[in-house]
Each structure stands twice: as structure tokens, then as C-alpha cells.
Design an enzyme around this catalytic site. Structure first.
Site, PDB file in Angstrom:
ATOM      1  N   ASP A 123      64.820 142.725  94.929  1.00 16.19           N
ATOM      2  CA  ASP A 123      64.027 141.506  94.755  1.00 16.19           C
ATOM      3  C   ASP A 123      62.549 141.827  94.625  1.00 16.19           C
ATOM      4  OD1 ASP A 123      63.133 138.892  94.728  1.00 16.19           O
ATOM      5  OD2 ASP A 123      63.348 138.597  96.881  1.00 16.19           O
ATOM      6  N   ASP A 180      59.988 137.634  88.454  1.00 19.02           N
ATOM      7  CA  ASP A 180      60.854 137.694  89.626  1.00 19.02           C
ATOM      8  C   ASP A 180      62.260 138.145  89.242  1.00 19.02           C
ATOM      9  OD1 ASP A 180      61.961 137.383  92.113  1.00 19.02           O
ATOM     10  OD2 ASP A 180      61.809 135.206  92.169  1.00 19.02           O
TER      11      ASP A 180
END
Length: 492
Positions: free
Chosen positions: A99, A345
């Protein structure tokens, strides 16, 4: 440990001190956690994924007044898994979501209790692994920079006082033997309590990458969060930051290339390469992995004073067909309150755009497609997506889409990255209609929400090598054949 999580990468050894050569890279496989068995239909999968994308994005805005928040890793159907070994006596395998929207490495530890976690993921997501036992790990000190990073609203003196270090030792800065207090993390639909530990982290292979005294969060209790996260964000606790302290040439740049999947696990025959460090390919290999040796399109990273761990960039416009749609000024920069910009992201599936920009984009799409194809409003309701059309058996004629970033950088999206086609109809039905949906989402009114104005999701990043150059403070995009890139880098 499941064989799909074993690492195959070039021979390299990282010691506790440094690397003796600067051109080395570490190649790691990212495994997509597709799970058809969790969803009873394509509509269910899309609804689940669109809802989680919206939840992750809007959670950043609901908690914008808090000094600290970590972004939520998504659930199966949208995430990428990275595997490690923890400790050395013996090493224990762990699998985490990769992430770039968070800056902490954390995972469940034995004994582990997860409240309301039923149905949140399948055991196959983490290779059926049990939470590791951390009896050999050392607790981080209340005086350590890592502890201060985990508790950014408290000073080290406050933290040591909470850890019951005597006043005279606090005054003489002699509390290193007192451990860092537990910390609480709240997410969009879950939370956890964790403590900071230090231990050896390694990637299993014949010549392993080894990080000694690696700092991580260990959670014994979580609410709705059964899988841990390998945070790659811009923070001192992130994996790249800790790697850079051992080897700057590895930690100051990383990239990944997400193999295109279109929610079909059968299309993913190779892992998506995650590359730590810099690399170059010879001409022959370059031709196999890129389209006409396409160079990177770079745009500068924007500093966000409220959310310093985000990779924020400026977006100047979006082209639909031949029309360039202007964007609000808030997308081009980040202000002193941390509002604005677009976050790149890996943990959010679909790109989220401000309401006004999204409506302009939808209007232009509908102007070009609405007169030719029937609007599929029921599909929109069932999937959570904002623009869907029925079409014939052949592929619909869809206008092109390009993103224009600050710094004269443009990225043309492949059709499958923003328009997804599937057949509508349950098993057993004689007539199934082909339907296509725009895979960009409405993120709401930026004037009311604050925080980052948009998110570039991983679905739109498929088929690109996305590079995060921390030294030059820029993010780059280049079209790649990601499966071929994996093969070529293995052969280095």
C-alpha cells in the site's frame, strides 16, 4: 507456505551495513488477491469494490482534522499481496497488502482476535498462514524516533511518561529501557490496537534480502482488519524509508508494474513485478517490455503538510476524445491545510474525482455514447458505478481518455483501464446482454470535504510501470508489458 508466494528474484544480499554495489535491484512478486468464490456475480464484485474505494477515499476526508491517520487497505478483489519472513529462529512467513497510501508495516500477531472479520477475506489471500509468534522480537523504546512517528501528536517525554518511566529518568533522557506504548488506528470500516517491535525481516530466496532491526506494528486485536499492510508511503516507518537507512540505492526509488486483469484471475499468469532500486534493460529486452521503448512521463511530488505520507501530484486536465476538460484549481496543488492534489495509491481500486470534474467527464462521455447505446441504469444501481451502457456483442466504441499532470506530463489510458465490459445475466438465463461501465468514480464535493481532492486508483494503473523516485521527488508513468517485464528482470 503456498508456492504462489515464493520469491524468485535476482541474487542479492543486503547486510546490516550496506551494499557493496550500486546497480543492484530487488525484484519481488506482487500477487493479486482475486477471489471469484467470494462474489456470486460480477455486479456483486463491482459493488463491493466500488464501495470500498469510496469508503477509503472519503475516510481520508472525515478524519482530516486528526493529525494522524493511516489509509485503509482494500479487501480481496482489488489488492496486491507481498510476502516476507519474520525473525530467524525459525523464520515465520507473513503476507501483507502492499500500500503506497500508508506509511506503516503492521500485521496480526499470535494470539490474534479479529472482531467482525467473518467474510472479510479468504485464507488463500495470505496463503493460509497463521499470525506469527513474536516472542523473539524486541519492543521499540519510548525514546525511539519510531515511537514518536507512531504517536505524532505526543512528544517522546509524554510517551515515556505513559510508559511509566520515572520523572528523573525522563529529565535525563534515560528512558530507553521503557517500551513504546500501544497505539490505536481507526479506519474507514475497522480499527486495531498495535505495539511497535523490532526484528529481522527477510525475503526468502537462495540469496535473501535481510533487514535487521526492522520496526513494525504488531496487533493482537483488530476490528474488521484481518490482514496486515506493508506501507510504502512517505514516512519514516514505511518499508522504503527503513530500506533506505540500510541501502539508499535500494530505498530511494521503487516501482511496480500491475499486470492487467479485468477481474479475471485466469488472465494473471505472471506476478506483477515490484522493483526496489534502479535498473536498466538492454535494447532487446526493452523492446519486449515496452511499447516502442516508451519513456517515463514524470510529474513532481507535492508536499502535503497534513498528510505527509501521501504521494500527491498535480492534475491539470482530463481529455475525453478530443475535448480537454479543465479541472478545478484544487487538483493542481496542495494548500497549507493539506487540501488538494491527487494521491497516487496502490491500495484504492478505482480513481476518485471531485464531483464537478466527474460530472463534466460523464456529460462528455454521454454526449458521445448516449445517442448510440442504451443507458444501463439498473446496472449502475447494482454496481455502484456512475455510467453504464448496453451494447451489442462487439465492443462498444468508447472515446479515449488521457490524464494531464502538472509539468507537461500526459498519460493515455488503455481502454480496459477505464471502461469494463461484461455480460449481464445470471447463470442459466438464455439471454445475456453485454454491458460496459466507466471505471472512474464520483468522490464528492471537494469544497465540503477537504483533504486530497482525488485518488488515482490501481485499476487505472494497470499496464504501466509506476515509478516513485524519492530522491528526485517525482512520480513517473510508462506503458509496459508487465508480465514480460517480470520475465526480463528475472533473467538479468
Amino acid at each position: 507456505m503456498a508456492s504462489s508466494f515464493l520469491f524468485f528474484f535476482i541474487s542479492i544480499v543486503l547486510t546490516h551495513y550496506s551494499l557493496s554495489f550500486s546497480s543492484a535491484i530487488v525484484l519481488l512478486p506482487l500477487t493479486h488477491s482475486l477471489s471469484k468464490t467470494q462474489f456470486n456475480s460480477t455486479h456483486h464484485l463491482l459493488k463491493f469494490t466500488s464501495t470500498r474505494s469510496a469508503t477509503r477515499f472519503r475516510h481520508r476526508h472525515r478524519h482530516r482534522h486528526r493529525h494522524r491517520q493511516i489509509s485503509l487497505p482494500l479487501s480481496p478483489g482489488s489488492d496486491y499481496i507481498l510476502s516476507f519472513n519474520l525473525g530467524s529462529h525459525p523464520p515465520q512467513p507473513i503476507s501483507l497488502y502492499m500500500d503506497t497510501g500508508s506509511d506503516l508495516v503492521w500485521f496480526p500477531c499470535a494470539p490474534f482476535e479479529c472482531i467482525l472479520c467473518e467474510g472479510k477475506y479468504e485464507a488463500a489471500t495470505t496463503g493460509g498462514l497463521s499470525p506469527p509468534n513474536i516472542t523473539s522480537a524486541a519492543l521499540a523504546s519510548c525514546k525511539s524516533p519510531a515511537c514518536s512517528a507512531a504517536h505524532t501528536s505526543l512528544s517522546s517525554s509524554d510517551l515515556c511518561a505513559i510508559a511509566r518511566c520515572p520523572l528523573e529518568l525522563i529529565e535525563t533522557s534515560d528512558c530507553s529501557s521503557f517500551s513504546c506504548p500501544p497505539f490505536y488506528y481507526a479506519y474507514g470500516d475497522g480499527s486495531l490496537v498495535a505495539r511497535l517491535y523490532r526484528d529481522t525481516l527477510s525475503m526468502p530466496a537462495s540469496s535473501p534480502l535481510v533487514l535487521r532491526n526492522f520496526t513494525f506494528g504488531c496487533a493482537h486485536t483488530a476490528l474488521g482488519e484481518p490482514v496486515g499492510v506493508a506501507g510504502f508511503g512517505r514516512g519514516v516507518l514505511s518499508l522504503p524509508a527503513q530500506l533506505a537507512s540500510f541501502s539508499p540505492q535500494l530505498g530511494n526509488q521503487f516501482s511496480y508494474c500491475l499486470v492487467s486483469h479485468s477481474f479475471d484471475a485466469d488472465r494473471v499468469r505472471r506476478p506483477s513485478p515490484l522493483i526496489l532500486g534502479r535498473y536498466s534493460l538492454d535494447d532487446e529486452k526493452q523492446k519486449r517490455v515496452g511499447d516502442d521503448r516508451e519513456e517515463f512521463e514524470y510529474t513532481a511530488m507535492l508536499d502535503n503538510p497534513k498528510h505527509p505520507y501521501f504521494y500527491c501530484v498535480g492534475l491539470e486536465g482530463i481529455t475525453v476524445g478530443k475535448r480537454k476538460i479543465p479541472v478545478p484549481e484544487i487538483l493542481k496543488r496542495v494548500d497549507r491545510r493539506g487540501n488538494g492534489g491527487m494521491v497516487v495509491d496502490s491500495g484504492t481500486t478505482f480513481t476518485m474525482l471531485p464531483a464537478g470534474l466527474y460530472e463534466s467527464l460523464v456529460t462528455e462521455f454521454d454526449r458521445r455514447m448516449g445517442g448510440v447505446y442504451e443507458r444501463a441504469t439498473q446496472i449502475e444501481e447494482r454496481t455502484g458505478l456512475g455510467l453504464c451502457y448496453y451494447s451489442q456483442k462487439s465492443a462498444a466504441k468508447v472515446p479515449g481518455v488521457a490524464l494531464h499532470f502538472v509539468g507537461n506530463s500526459s498519460v493515455v489510458l488503455p481502454r480496459n483501464n477505464y471502461y469494463y465490459e461484461f455480460f449481464d445475466g445470471r447463470d442459466g438465463e438464455k439471454r445475456k446482454r453485454k454491458v460496459g461501465c466507466l471505471m472512474l468514480m464520483n468522490g464528492g464535493d471537494e469544497a465540503e470535504s477537504g483533504g486530497p481532492a482525488a485518488t488515482l486508483g490501481n485499476y487505472q494503473q494497470q499496464g504501466f510501470e509506476v515509478i516513485y523516485d524519492l530522491e528526485m521527488r517525482r512520480v513517473g508513468f510508462a506503458r509496459r508489458k508487465c508480465a514480460s517485464l517480470w520475465d526480463s528482470l528475472q533473467q538479468r
